[in-house]
Design a protein around this motif. Sequence first.
Motif, PDB file in Angstrom:
ATOM      1  N   ILE A  52      41.775  31.789  30.489  1.00  0.00           N
ATOM      2  CA  ILE A  52      41.674  32.936  31.385  1.00  0.00           C
ATOM      3  C   ILE A  52      43.000  33.033  32.131  1.00  0.00           C
ATOM      4  O   ILE A  52      43.405  32.102  32.826  1.00  0.00           O
ATOM      5  CB  ILE A  52      40.493  32.774  32.375  1.00  0.00           C
ATOM      6  N   SER A  53      43.673  34.156  31.970  1.00  0.00           N
ATOM      7  CA  SER A  53      44.982  34.360  32.585  1.00  0.00           C
ATOM      8  C   SER A  53      44.822  35.007  33.953  1.00  0.00           C
ATOM      9  O   SER A  53      44.146  36.024  34.092  1.00  0.00           O
ATOM     10  CB  SER A  53      45.834  35.265  31.687  1.00  0.00           C
ATOM     11  N   PHE A  54      45.444  34.403  34.934  1.00  0.00           N
ATOM     12  CA  PHE A  54      45.468  34.954  36.280  1.00  0.00           C
ATOM     13  C   PHE A  54      46.862  35.508  36.559  1.00  0.00           C
ATOM     14  O   PHE A  54      47.528  35.132  37.518  1.00  0.00           O
ATOM     15  CB  PHE A  54      45.086  33.878  37.306  1.00  0.00           C
ATOM     16  N   ALA A  55      47.328  36.416  35.692  1.00  0.00           N
ATOM     17  CA  ALA A  55      48.665  37.008  35.810  1.00  0.00           C
ATOM     18  C   ALA A  55      48.826  37.612  37.205  1.00  0.00           C
ATOM     19  O   ALA A  55      47.931  38.282  37.720  1.00  0.00           O
ATOM     20  CB  ALA A  55      48.871  38.070  34.746  1.00  0.00           C
ATOM     21  N   GLY A  56      49.969  37.338  37.806  1.00  0.00           N
ATOM     22  CA  GLY A  56      50.242  37.866  39.137  1.00  0.00           C
ATOM     23  C   GLY A  56      49.840  36.937  40.264  1.00  0.00           C
ATOM     24  O   GLY A  56      50.209  37.166  41.408  1.00  0.00           O
ATOM     25  N   LEU A  57      49.091  35.888  39.955  1.00  0.00           N
ATOM     26  CA  LEU A  57      48.715  34.913  40.978  1.00  0.00           C
ATOM     27  C   LEU A  57      49.483  33.629  40.726  1.00  0.00           C
ATOM     28  O   LEU A  57      49.514  33.123  39.610  1.00  0.00           O
ATOM     29  CB  LEU A  57      47.213  34.627  40.947  1.00  0.00           C
ATOM     30  N   THR A  58      50.099  33.101  41.756  1.00  0.00           N
ATOM     31  CA  THR A  58      50.853  31.861  41.630  1.00  0.00           C
ATOM     32  C   THR A  58      49.919  30.686  41.408  1.00  0.00           C
ATOM     33  O   THR A  58      50.122  29.856  40.538  1.00  0.00           O
ATOM     34  CB  THR A  58      51.703  31.615  42.897  1.00  0.00           C
ATOM     35  N   SER A  59      48.867  30.615  42.202  1.00  0.00           N
ATOM     36  CA  SER A  59      47.931  29.502  42.124  1.00  0.00           C
ATOM     37  C   SER A  59      46.550  29.980  42.542  1.00  0.00           C
ATOM     38  O   SER A  59      46.198  29.913  43.713  1.00  0.00           O
ATOM     39  CB  SER A  59      48.410  28.364  43.030  1.00  0.00           C
ATOM     40  N   PRO A  60      45.761  30.511  41.580  1.00  0.00           N
ATOM     41  CA  PRO A  60      44.425  30.978  41.958  1.00  0.00           C
ATOM     42  C   PRO A  60      43.589  29.828  42.492  1.00  0.00           C
ATOM     43  O   PRO A  60      43.509  28.773  41.873  1.00  0.00           O
ATOM     44  CB  PRO A  60      43.848  31.533  40.662  1.00  0.00           C
ATOM     45  N   ALA A  61      43.016  30.012  43.651  1.00  0.00           N
ATOM     46  CA  ALA A  61      42.221  28.957  44.271  1.00  0.00           C
ATOM     47  C   ALA A  61      40.740  29.272  44.158  1.00  0.00           C
ATOM     48  O   ALA A  61      39.970  28.491  43.625  1.00  0.00           O
ATOM     49  CB  ALA A  61      42.617  28.782  45.725  1.00  0.00           C
ATOM     50  N   PHE A  62      40.335  30.429  44.664  1.00  0.00           N
ATOM     51  CA  PHE A  62      38.935  30.817  44.603  1.00  0.00           C
ATOM     52  C   PHE A  62      38.714  31.740  43.420  1.00  0.00           C
ATOM     53  O   PHE A  62      39.430  32.717  43.240  1.00  0.00           O
ATOM     54  CB  PHE A  62      38.502  31.527  45.883  1.00  0.00           C
ATOM     55  N   VAL A  63      37.690  31.417  42.619  1.00  0.00           N
ATOM     56  CA  VAL A  63      37.389  32.224  41.444  1.00  0.00           C
ATOM     57  C   VAL A  63      35.896  32.533  41.431  1.00  0.00           C
ATOM     58  O   VAL A  63      35.067  31.627  41.522  1.00  0.00           O
ATOM     59  CB  VAL A  63      37.790  31.488  40.141  1.00  0.00           C
ATOM     60  N   PHE A  64      35.593  33.814  41.330  1.00  0.00           N
ATOM     61  CA  PHE A  64      34.218  34.281  41.208  1.00  0.00           C
ATOM     62  C   PHE A  64      34.008  34.733  39.773  1.00  0.00           C
ATOM     63  O   PHE A  64      34.823  35.476  39.218  1.00  0.00           O
ATOM     64  CB  PHE A  64      33.953  35.454  42.158  1.00  0.00           C
ATOM     65  N   LEU A  65      32.912  34.300  39.145  1.00  0.00           N
ATOM     66  CA  LEU A  65      32.591  34.643  37.769  1.00  0.00           C
ATOM     67  C   LEU A  65      31.244  35.337  37.724  1.00  0.00           C
ATOM     68  O   LEU A  65      30.297  34.897  38.397  1.00  0.00           O
ATOM     69  CB  LEU A  65      32.523  33.380  36.900  1.00  0.00           C
ATOM     70  N   ARG A  66      31.130  36.396  36.909  1.00  0.00           N
ATOM     71  CA  ARG A  66      29.837  37.081  36.739  1.00  0.00           C
ATOM     72  C   ARG A  66      29.701  37.525  35.296  1.00  0.00           C
ATOM     73  O   ARG A  66      30.508  38.307  34.802  1.00  0.00           O
ATOM     74  CB  ARG A  66      29.760  38.297  37.665  1.00  0.00           C
ATOM     75  N   ASN A  67      28.718  36.982  34.590  1.00  0.00           N
ATOM     76  CA  ASN A  67      28.439  37.379  33.216  1.00  0.00           C
ATOM     77  C   ASN A  67      27.648  38.681  33.246  1.00  0.00           C
ATOM     78  O   ASN A  67      26.517  38.709  33.733  1.00  0.00           O
ATOM     79  CB  ASN A  67      27.639  36.282  32.500  1.00  0.00           C
ATOM     80  N   THR A  68      28.233  39.755  32.733  1.00  0.00           N
ATOM     81  CA  THR A  68      27.546  41.052  32.770  1.00  0.00           C
ATOM     82  C   THR A  68      26.665  41.283  31.550  1.00  0.00           C
ATOM     83  O   THR A  68      25.984  42.300  31.473  1.00  0.00           O
ATOM     84  CB  THR A  68      28.558  42.213  32.902  1.00  0.00           C
ATOM     85  N   ASP A  69      26.664  40.348  30.601  1.00  0.00           N
ATOM     86  CA  ASP A  69      25.839  40.484  29.402  1.00  0.00           C
ATOM     87  C   ASP A  69      24.378  40.222  29.750  1.00  0.00           C
ATOM     88  O   ASP A  69      24.080  39.367  30.590  1.00  0.00           O
ATOM     89  CB  ASP A  69      26.305  39.507  28.327  1.00  0.00           C
TER      90      ASP A  69
END
Length: 125
Positions: A52-69
Amino acid sequence: MANEIKINLNGTVQNGVLKDTITLGGEVLYDQATPGGPNPGSVSVGTSEQDISFAGLTSPAFVFLRNTDDTNFVKYGPKNGSNVMEELGRLRPGGFAFLELAPSVTLRMVSDTAVCLVLVQGYEL
Protein backbone atom coordinates in the motif's frame (compact mmCIF):
# COMPACT_ATOMS: atom_id res chain seq x y z
CA MET A 1 -1.88 24.33 17.33
CA ALA A 2 -2.46 21.12 19.25
CA ASN A 3 -4.78 18.11 19.30
CA GLU A 4 -5.35 18.12 15.53
CA ILE A 5 -6.23 14.40 15.58
CA LYS A 6 -9.13 13.25 17.75
CA ILE A 7 -10.16 9.61 17.94
CA ASN A 8 -13.16 8.00 19.63
CA LEU A 9 -13.88 4.29 19.86
CA ASN A 10 -17.08 2.97 21.35
CA GLY A 11 -18.94 -0.29 20.95
CA THR A 12 -21.01 -2.92 22.67
CA VAL A 13 -21.04 -6.71 22.80
CA GLN A 14 -24.33 -8.45 23.59
CA ASN A 15 -24.63 -12.20 23.15
CA GLY A 16 -26.88 -13.98 25.61
CA VAL A 17 -25.51 -13.36 29.10
CA LEU A 18 -22.34 -11.73 27.72
CA LYS A 19 -22.78 -7.97 27.82
CA ASP A 20 -19.90 -5.53 27.61
CA THR A 21 -19.16 -1.96 26.61
CA ILE A 22 -16.01 -1.01 24.73
CA THR A 23 -14.78 2.54 25.16
CA LEU A 24 -11.52 4.44 25.25
CA GLY A 25 -12.96 6.65 27.97
CA GLY A 26 -13.56 9.60 25.68
CA GLU A 27 -11.46 11.24 23.02
CA VAL A 28 -7.82 10.39 22.56
CA LEU A 29 -5.96 13.46 21.28
CA TYR A 30 -2.78 13.67 19.23
CA ASP A 31 -0.72 16.55 17.88
CA GLN A 32 -0.04 16.42 14.15
CA ALA A 33 3.35 18.08 13.62
CA THR A 34 3.28 17.71 9.81
CA PRO A 35 -0.02 18.20 7.96
CA GLY A 36 -0.57 15.18 5.74
CA GLY A 37 -3.37 12.86 4.71
CA PRO A 38 -5.68 11.24 3.90
CA ASN A 39 -3.64 9.09 1.53
CA PRO A 40 -4.01 7.01 -0.57
CA GLY A 41 -7.86 6.78 -0.54
CA SER A 42 -9.67 3.92 -2.30
CA VAL A 43 -7.40 1.00 -3.15
CA SER A 44 -8.32 -1.94 -5.36
CA VAL A 45 -6.92 -4.99 -3.53
CA GLY A 46 -6.45 -8.13 -5.62
CA THR A 47 -5.71 -11.76 -4.81
CA SER A 48 -1.93 -11.23 -4.93
CA GLU A 49 -0.15 -9.44 -2.09
CA GLN A 50 0.45 -5.78 -2.79
CA ASP A 51 2.19 -2.92 -1.01
CA ILE A 52 0.00 0.00 0.00
CA SER A 53 1.62 3.23 -1.18
CA PHE A 54 1.25 6.32 0.95
CA ALA A 55 2.58 8.68 -1.76
CA GLY A 56 2.95 12.20 -0.45
CA LEU A 57 3.35 11.14 3.18
CA THR A 58 6.81 11.04 4.69
CA SER A 59 5.89 8.68 7.50
CA PRO A 60 2.25 7.60 7.77
CA ALA A 61 1.49 7.02 11.43
CA PHE A 62 -2.26 6.60 11.75
CA VAL A 63 -4.00 4.40 9.20
CA PHE A 64 -7.72 3.75 8.96
CA LEU A 65 -8.86 0.76 6.86
CA ARG A 66 -12.41 -0.03 5.66
CA ASN A 67 -13.32 -2.99 3.46
CA THR A 68 -16.20 -1.79 1.28
CA ASP A 69 -16.85 -5.26 -0.19
CA ASP A 70 -20.01 -6.99 1.03
CA THR A 71 -18.81 -10.56 0.40
CA ASN A 72 -15.03 -11.03 0.64
CA PHE A 73 -12.48 -10.40 3.37
CA VAL A 74 -9.05 -8.78 3.02
CA LYS A 75 -5.89 -9.79 4.89
CA TYR A 76 -3.42 -7.09 5.96
CA GLY A 77 -0.06 -6.87 7.67
CA PRO A 78 3.55 -5.71 7.43
CA LYS A 79 5.97 -6.80 4.71
CA ASN A 80 8.80 -8.83 6.24
CA GLY A 81 12.46 -9.11 5.23
CA SER A 82 11.57 -11.81 2.68
CA ASN A 83 9.19 -9.39 0.95
CA VAL A 84 6.07 -11.30 1.95
CA MET A 85 3.21 -10.20 4.17
CA GLU A 86 3.00 -11.32 7.78
CA GLU A 87 -0.75 -11.51 8.32
CA LEU A 88 -1.68 -9.21 11.19
CA GLY A 89 -5.41 -9.10 10.71
CA ARG A 90 -8.43 -9.40 8.46
CA LEU A 91 -11.05 -6.95 7.33
CA ARG A 92 -14.34 -8.78 7.19
CA PRO A 93 -16.88 -7.60 4.60
CA GLY A 94 -17.72 -4.03 5.66
CA GLY A 95 -15.14 -4.26 8.44
CA PHE A 96 -12.66 -1.66 9.59
CA ALA A 97 -9.40 -1.29 11.50
CA PHE A 98 -7.31 1.49 12.99
CA LEU A 99 -3.52 1.08 13.07
CA GLU A 100 -0.61 3.11 14.33
CA LEU A 101 2.31 2.16 12.06
CA ALA A 102 5.97 2.25 13.01
CA PRO A 103 7.95 4.48 10.63
CA SER A 104 9.75 1.61 8.87
CA VAL A 105 6.67 -0.59 8.21
CA THR A 106 5.41 -1.28 4.68
CA LEU A 107 1.73 -2.23 4.83
CA ARG A 108 0.55 -5.00 2.51
CA MET A 109 -2.88 -6.36 1.66
CA VAL A 110 -4.38 -9.28 -0.23
CA SER A 111 -8.02 -10.16 -0.94
CA ASP A 112 -9.29 -13.62 -0.07
CA THR A 113 -11.28 -14.49 -3.19
CA ALA A 114 -11.94 -11.54 -5.49
CA VAL A 115 -10.83 -7.94 -5.92
CA CYS A 116 -12.06 -5.71 -3.08
CA LEU A 117 -12.16 -1.95 -2.80
CA VAL A 118 -10.59 -0.87 0.50
CA LEU A 119 -10.66 2.69 1.82
CA VAL A 120 -7.18 3.43 3.18
CA GLN A 121 -6.64 6.74 4.95
CA GLY A 122 -3.12 7.42 6.22
CA TYR A 123 -2.10 10.50 8.21
CA GLU A 124 1.20 11.98 9.30
CA LEU A 125 1.72 12.42 13.01
